[in-house]
Write a protein that holds these residues in place. Structure first.
Motif, PDB file in Angstrom:
ATOM      1  N   PRO A  16      14.988  28.183  20.250  1.00  0.00           N
ATOM      2  CA  PRO A  16      14.389  28.241  19.027  1.00  0.00           C
ATOM      3  C   PRO A  16      13.866  26.459  18.716  1.00  0.00           C
ATOM      4  CG  PRO A  16      16.272  28.360  17.698  1.00  0.00           C
ATOM      5  CD  PRO A  16      16.221  28.845  19.691  1.00  0.00           C
ATOM      6  N   PRO A  17      12.698  26.325  18.693  1.00  0.00           N
ATOM      7  CA  PRO A  17      12.463  24.215  18.250  1.00  0.00           C
ATOM      8  C   PRO A  17      12.803  24.798  16.440  1.00  0.00           C
ATOM      9  CG  PRO A  17      10.715  26.339  18.104  1.00  0.00           C
ATOM     10  CD  PRO A  17      11.494  27.069  18.882  1.00  0.00           C
ATOM     11  N   PRO A  18      13.105  23.340  16.513  1.00  0.00           N
ATOM     12  CA  PRO A  18      13.592  23.362  15.655  1.00  0.00           C
ATOM     13  C   PRO A  18      12.430  23.128  14.396  1.00  0.00           C
ATOM     14  CG  PRO A  18      13.818  20.861  16.465  1.00  0.00           C
ATOM     15  CD  PRO A  18      13.430  21.972  17.381  1.00  0.00           C
ATOM     16  N   PRO A  19      12.887  23.183  12.766  1.00  0.00           N
ATOM     17  CA  PRO A  19      11.599  23.807  12.205  1.00  0.00           C
ATOM     18  C   PRO A  19      10.786  22.590  12.178  1.00  0.00           C
ATOM     19  CG  PRO A  19      13.971  24.390  10.818  1.00  0.00           C
ATOM     20  CD  PRO A  19      14.111  22.902  12.243  1.00  0.00           C
ATOM     21  N   GLU A  20       9.706  22.796  11.776  1.00  0.00           N
ATOM     22  CA  GLU A  20       8.514  21.694  11.596  1.00  0.00           C
ATOM     23  C   GLU A  20       8.695  20.580  10.573  1.00  0.00           C
ATOM     24  OE1 GLU A  20       5.937  19.089  12.155  1.00  0.00           O
ATOM     25  OE2 GLU A  20       5.940  21.020  13.152  1.00  0.00           O
ATOM     26  N   PRO A  21       9.621  20.624   9.365  1.00  0.00           N
ATOM     27  CA  PRO A  21       9.835  19.660   8.935  1.00  0.00           C
ATOM     28  C   PRO A  21      10.678  18.597  10.023  1.00  0.00           C
ATOM     29  CG  PRO A  21      10.524  20.934   7.563  1.00  0.00           C
ATOM     30  CD  PRO A  21       9.654  21.448   8.566  1.00  0.00           C
ATOM     31  N   LEU A  22      11.584  18.946  10.751  1.00  0.00           N
ATOM     32  CA  LEU A  22      12.251  18.007  10.974  1.00  0.00           C
ATOM     33  C   LEU A  22      11.873  17.704  12.744  1.00  0.00           C
ATOM     34  CD1 LEU A  22      16.169  20.217  11.648  1.00  0.00           C
ATOM     35  CD2 LEU A  22      15.216  18.526   9.866  1.00  0.00           C
ATOM     36  N   ARG A  23      11.101  18.385  13.194  1.00  0.00           N
ATOM     37  CA  ARG A  23       9.678  18.234  14.127  1.00  0.00           C
ATOM     38  C   ARG A  23       9.524  16.594  13.934  1.00  0.00           C
ATOM     39  NH1 ARG A  23       8.930  23.618  15.261  1.00  0.00           N
ATOM     40  NH2 ARG A  23       6.607  23.186  14.930  1.00  0.00           N
ATOM     41  N   SER A  24       8.696  16.632  12.716  1.00  0.00           N
ATOM     42  CA  SER A  24       7.412  15.926  12.054  1.00  0.00           C
ATOM     43  C   SER A  24       9.050  14.553  12.295  1.00  0.00           C
ATOM     44  CB  SER A  24       7.135  16.169  10.806  1.00  0.00           C
ATOM     45  OG  SER A  24       6.822  15.476  10.523  1.00  0.00           O
ATOM     46  N   ALA A  25       9.842  14.961  11.396  1.00  0.00           N
ATOM     47  CA  ALA A  25      10.736  13.845  10.822  1.00  0.00           C
ATOM     48  C   ALA A  25      10.847  12.904  12.237  1.00  0.00           C
ATOM     49  CB  ALA A  25      12.004  14.157  10.230  1.00  0.00           C
TER      50      ALA A  25
END
Length: 230
Positions: free
Chosen positions: A211-220
């Motif tokens: 699973p990809p990291p949650p969007e807030p983590l991907r953005s960070a």
């Protein structure tokens, strides 16, 4: 003799071991490793194995690299042994982090058991613990030390996960280990997420069909990579 203390941790620590020898009626014990929960069993076994006519026990702590607050029970165990056997007991050679613990407890580094002179007059008595302002201050400092120890244990447990995440970032971005570390640290700070949680998410995403990291983590992570990569 070894202690099984802290076997639940993912990082293998140095179990306590005690080497013992006797010179006449004097027992010389040398401790090495980490004095944590379970260490009292190791010390108790070493004391129980001593000949019954021992009149002095000298414990050398120079080989002890880490002292947990639960390890302080060993001082009481030594004191109780001296009281029951009428023997003079000492614990010396404190250094590094264990020495700091004794300092925070306000104990005498040369004789933390307070039995140096008392044993010549009779069985040793347990050290007196006062409720003075100084003792209260030491107790507060010890609480701070307990927190530092807990944080250190957590850091040790998290280290393998963080190292794996750095490897994933290095492969993905062609960056150095230091740059991968800065990306992780930056993303942790700006997303208000613990470092080991970000590392775990990165590792999970690297697995097949992970699973990809949650969007807030991907953005960070994207923002951090833009900051630290050329």
């Amino acid at each position: 003799m070894t202690s099984a203390g802290l076997t639940a941790h993912t990082v293998r620590l140095d179990a306590l071991a005690i080497d013992a020898r006797t010179e006449g009626r004097r027992a010389l014990l040398a401790a090495r490793g980490e004095l944590v929960h379970g260490g009292t069993d190791t010390l108790g076994d070493a004391l129980a194995a001593l000949p019954p006519d021992i009149t002095a026990v000298e414990l050398d702590m120079a080989g002890v690299s880490f002292l947990d607050t639960t390890g302080l029970a060993c001082l009481d165990l030594l004191t109780e042994y001296g009281r029951r056997r009428g023997a003079r007991v000492t614990a010396s050679g404190w250094r590094g982090q264990p020495r700091r613990v004794l300092e925070l407890m306000g104990l005498d580094l040369t004789d933390p058991l307070h039995t140096g002179e008392a044993a010549a007059e009779g069985p040793a008595e347990p050290p007196v613990r006062t409720t003075s302002a100084v003792a209260r201050e030491r107790a507060e400092q010890l609480d701070v030390l307990r927190l530092e120890i807990a944080q250190l244990r957590q850091a040790l447990d998290s280290r393998p996960v963080i190292d794996q995440a750095r490897g994933v970032l290095m492969a993905a971005h062609g960056c150095t280990p230091d740059q991968a570390w800065e990306i992780l640290r930056d993303a942790s700070q700006h997303s208000n997420t613990k470092l080991h949680r970000i590392a775990a998410a990165i590792i999970a995403s690297a697995a097949p069909d992970g699973p990809p990291p949650p969007e807030p983590l991907r953005s960070a992570l994207r923002t951090a990579a833009a900051r630290h990569l050329p």
